[in-house]
Design an enzyme around this catalytic site. Structure first.
Site, PDB file in Angstrom:
ATOM      1  N   THR A 175      -8.867   0.381 -10.334  1.00  8.46           N
ATOM      2  CA  THR A 175      -8.361  -0.798  -9.601  1.00  8.46           C
ATOM      3  C   THR A 175      -8.538  -2.077 -10.433  1.00  8.46           C
ATOM      4  OG1 THR A 175      -8.891   0.324  -7.522  1.00  8.46           O
ATOM      5  CG2 THR A 175      -8.466  -2.001  -7.354  1.00  8.46           C
ATOM      6  N   ARG A 182       0.842  -1.194   0.000  1.00  4.52           N
ATOM      7  CA  ARG A 182       0.000   0.000   0.000  1.00  4.52           C
ATOM      8  C   ARG A 182       0.882   1.252   0.000  1.00  4.52           C
ATOM      9  NH1 ARG A 182      -5.165   1.551  -1.291  1.00  4.52           N
ATOM     10  NH2 ARG A 182      -6.175   2.797   0.309  1.00  4.52           N
ATOM     11  N   GLU A 228      -6.004   3.996  -7.441  1.00  6.92           N
ATOM     12  CA  GLU A 228      -7.166   4.643  -6.829  1.00  6.92           C
ATOM     13  C   GLU A 228      -8.182   5.065  -7.874  1.00  6.92           C
ATOM     14  OE1 GLU A 228      -9.862   5.258  -4.541  1.00  6.92           O
ATOM     15  OE2 GLU A 228      -9.488   7.240  -5.383  1.00  6.92           O
ATOM     16  N   ASP A 278      -7.734   8.379  -0.075  1.00  9.55           N
ATOM     17  CA  ASP A 278      -8.431   7.363   0.732  1.00  9.55           C
ATOM     18  C   ASP A 278      -8.317   7.659   2.229  1.00  9.55           C
ATOM     19  OD1 ASP A 278      -9.539   5.878  -1.265  1.00  9.55           O
ATOM     20  OD2 ASP A 278      -8.238   4.136  -1.056  1.00  9.55           O
ATOM     21  N   GLY A 284     -13.624  -1.644  -7.119  1.00  8.83           N
ATOM     22  CA  GLY A 284     -14.967  -1.130  -6.858  1.00  8.83           C
ATOM     23  C   GLY A 284     -15.076  -0.216  -5.665  1.00  8.83           C
ATOM     24  N   GLY A 285     -13.953   0.407  -5.238  1.00  7.29           N
ATOM     25  CA  GLY A 285     -14.010   1.282  -4.076  1.00  7.29           C
ATOM     26  C   GLY A 285     -14.469   0.486  -2.866  1.00  7.29           C
ATOM     27  N   SER A 338      -7.838   1.136   3.028  1.00  9.55           N
ATOM     28  CA  SER A 338      -8.315   0.613   1.746  1.00  9.55           C
ATOM     29  C   SER A 338      -9.538  -0.262   1.970  1.00  9.55           C
ATOM     30  CB  SER A 338      -7.183  -0.216   1.122  1.00  9.55           C
ATOM     31  OG  SER A 338      -7.653  -0.957   0.029  1.00  9.55           O
ATOM     32  N   SER A 339     -10.171  -0.652   0.857  1.00  6.51           N
ATOM     33  CA  SER A 339     -11.231  -1.660   0.904  1.00  6.51           C
ATOM     34  C   SER A 339     -10.850  -2.892   0.094  1.00  6.51           C
ATOM     35  CB  SER A 339     -12.526  -1.092   0.329  1.00  6.51           C
ATOM     36  OG  SER A 339     -12.916   0.033   1.061  1.00  6.51           O
TER      37      SER A 339
HETATM   38  N1  GLU Z   1      -8.520   3.098  -3.511  1.00  9.79           N
HETATM   39  C1  GLU Z   1      -9.513   2.090  -3.266  1.00  9.79           C
HETATM   40  C2  GLU Z   1      -9.102   1.209  -2.120  1.00  9.79           C
HETATM   41  O1  GLU Z   1      -7.959   1.036  -1.889  1.00  9.79           O
HETATM   42  C3  GLU Z   1      -9.811   1.271  -4.465  1.00  9.79           C
HETATM   43  C4  GLU Z   1     -10.395   2.119  -5.530  1.00  9.79           C
HETATM   44  C5  GLU Z   1     -11.369   1.415  -6.448  1.00  9.79           C
HETATM   45  O2  GLU Z   1     -11.484   0.199  -6.432  1.00  9.79           O
HETATM   46  O3  GLU Z   1     -12.015   2.118  -7.195  1.00  9.79           O
HETATM   47  O4  GLU Z   1      -9.923   0.666  -1.476  1.00  9.79           O
END
Ligand code: GLU
Length: 589
Positions: free
Chosen positions: A408, A119, A428, A448, A495-496, A473-474
């Protein structure tokens, strides 16, 4: 048969030991010993099939490059490096060496499950007020994205270097060949990339990215345009020959720093020292029982592993297999379990090197069984409240800065020795910060972080910016094992923060509903992040709207842009699924 006393504790790490002790103590029923430890399989879109090895990734050229490396005798990690570099070329908007990622690895010989954290970090000059306007209000999300301020110190190459040292078979240099060839010879601009350029609002602010992605009159280059990226080929050659050092020090590092600090729009503070001191970290994977399986994911700084295990841990208190996957009853339970997980995620999870995260308590089966009791089968709880876990971890809720999720990438790989890679990587937002250096895009991962450092009473947020810290992060790269410790599923998604919903639902689709991995990743999404329940537009999930509203859900029907790439391993062989919402493929032998 699930043999609890011969269970491979060492492999699954201390967290599982805690979970098992808690499970015994709280009287939660033990895993069903009579059930098969292999997922069942039902009908649905046909998966890709293979006997010995497979790659599932977001682009066919990348998947093929990985398979070629496997055929050349490479390990899953070797193939991962080739896949990742090709993705940097052909899916530049999503991931690359200018960004970071997380890798969960299973080593067939030793049985070891390992978690690698690449990360991005906040530079030394970052501060908790860096995303505030002069009047103290937080910047609008897309005001903070473009330029140098949002760029975290990239971690992907250090992650891959570490994994290659431990699990690589082929020389590092060779793994860059496919990407160098494609970058030099060019590839056809895909419909998806074209659309993303068209939808983007900040490429045109930066001359290098504009020159590459836009025509001279500023329009997105048309589908089918041959994109050649000579600067990236040259960068890859340097890194192939001299290793990641050629990125983290010397002229490439100097150019990154110049781009970040020298840009007029939102200049950042990154220094060459920040790049030199970046370290990828090995962390204890998070493993927990889900019915007769063991699910392993990433610990913080991603919230993905904890939240996925929480959703599963709550749902194992319900007999999902008795419900139809497309039913309102199932959607309601999934949404409610997700609400509870997100309530905890939002207050307890950030970079555990900086703040205390009560990880073991969050995935404790006794705790999750109590959380499951908060679910009413007929009525939504509305907004879920975080569980009362630990004084030290009482952190106020930080409002999320963003509502996006188009970037992502995730890929899953199994080699012929049975080693498994589950890797999610990211810059991101789509096209990251918009800053393009030597052919690659720099991330905007620092957005994030929480933009506000503290709540109105001055209580600091767990995910506030701090120098050297990794933004929450997710991302949820996951590997699922049967009771004997054999891998049965590798999966992850972009997918955020919706990643968590996509991944947990896919795991349920395979384990509880016996879907093959293609059917599982294609199935309509139902996602809840402790707010409205999202139903995937244009799919049968839309028909659940009324039934969910009758249970008190606020419902949004919307596009849900997952990019799930899954591999399932069973006694019958290897099957793979590539998300039809993207352009990927699962290929194997
Ligand atoms: N930055 C996000 C994360 O680390 C991922 C972004 C995305 O999947 O659009 O969770």
């Amino acid at each position: 048969m699930f043999k609890i006393f011969s269970f491979p504790f060492k492999r699954f790490g201390p967290v599982l030991a805690v979970v098992l002790v808690a499970l015994a103590a709280c009287g939660t029923p033990p895993p069903d010993r009579t059930a098969s430890t292999q997922p069942r399989e039902s009908s649905g879109p046909a998966p890709a099939r293979a006997k010995t090895q497979m790659v599932s990734a977001a682009n066919p050229l990348a998947a093929q490059a990985g398979l070629d490396i496997l055929r050349a005798g490479g390990s899953a990690v070797d193939a991962a490096i080739a896949v990742q570099m090709v993705l940097n070329v052909v899916e530049p908007q999503s991931s690359g060496i200018g960004g970071g990622g997380f890798l969960v690895h299973y080593a067939a010989k030793s049985g070891a499950i390992e978690a690698y954290d690449g990360r991005e970090t906040a530079p030394d000059g970052a501060s908790e007020t860096m995303f505030l306007n002069a009047d103290g209000t937080p910047m609008a999300f897309f005001d903070a994205v473009p330029g140098g301020l949002s760029v975290g110190v990239p971690g992907l190459l250090r992650l891959l270097e570490l994994a290659h040292k431990e699990h690589g078979k082929l020389p590092w240099r060779k793994l860059f060949d496919p990407a160098i060839k494609i970058a030099e010879q060019g590839f056809e601009l895909s419909p998806r990339l074209h659309q993303m350029i068209a939808d983007d609002s900040h490429i045109n602010k930066f001359p290098t990215a504009s020159g590459y992605f836009l025509t001279e009159d500023g329009a997105p280059k048309p589908v089918g345009t041959k994109l050649v990226n000579k600067p990236l080929a040259e960068t890859f050659k340097l890194i192939a020959d001299f290793g990641p050092e050629a990125f983290y020090r010397g002229p490439v590092a100097a150019d990154i720093v110049d781009a970040v600090r020298g840009v007029t729009l939102n200049p950042g503070s990154m220094t060459e020292e920040d790049l030199l001191s970046y370290e990828a970290k090995k962390r204890d994977p998070l493993c927990s029982l889900y019915r007769q399986w063991v699910v392993c994911g990433m610990p913080p700084p991603t919230s993905g592993g904890i939240a996925t295990l929480q959703i599963l841990g709550i749902l194992q208190n319900f007999d999902l297999a008795k419900l139809k996957p497309e039913s309102a009853e199932a959607a309601h339970l999934i949404a409610e379990a997700s609400r509870l997980a997100f309530a905890d995620r939002n207050v307890y999870v950030a970079d555990s090197d900086f703040v205390f995260v009560p990880t073991a308590k969050l995935i404790d089966p006794g705790y999750l069984a109590r959380r499951a009791k908060e679910i009413d089968r007929d009525r939504s709880m509305g907004v879920a409240h975080p569980g009362d876990l630990d004084q030290r971890a009482e952190i106020p809720y930080a409002p999320s800065a963003t509502e996006k999720g188009v970037s992502t990438t995730h890929f899953s790989i199994i080699d012929k020795e049975g080693n498994v890679v589950s890797l999610t990587s990211s810059i991101e937002s789509a096209f990251g910060s918009g800053l393009m250096v030597r052919g690659f895009l720099l991330n905007n991962q620092l957005t994030d972080f929480s933009f506000r450092p503290a709540n109105e009473d001055g209580q600091p947020y767990a995910n506030r910016v701090e120098p050297g810290k990794r933004p929450r992060s997710s991302m949820s790269p996951t590997i699922v094992f049967d009771g004997s410790g054999k891998p049965v599923l590798a999966v992850g998604s972009p997918g955020g923060s919706r990643i968590i919903g996509y991944v947990s639902q896919t795991i349920l689709n395979v384990l509880d509903w016996g879907m093959n991995p293609q059917a599982a990743v294609s199935a309509p999404h139902v996602v809840n992040r402790n707010g409205a329940t999202d139903l995937e537009k244009g799919t049968p999930a839309e028909t659940l709207q009324r039934a969910l509203e009758a249970r008190g859900h606020e419902v949004n029907v919307r596009e849900l842009n997952s990019g799930l790439h899954a591999i399932r391993i069973s006694a019958d062989g290897i099957t793979g699924g590539a998300d039809p919402r993207r352009e990927g493929a699962a290929v194997g032998d």
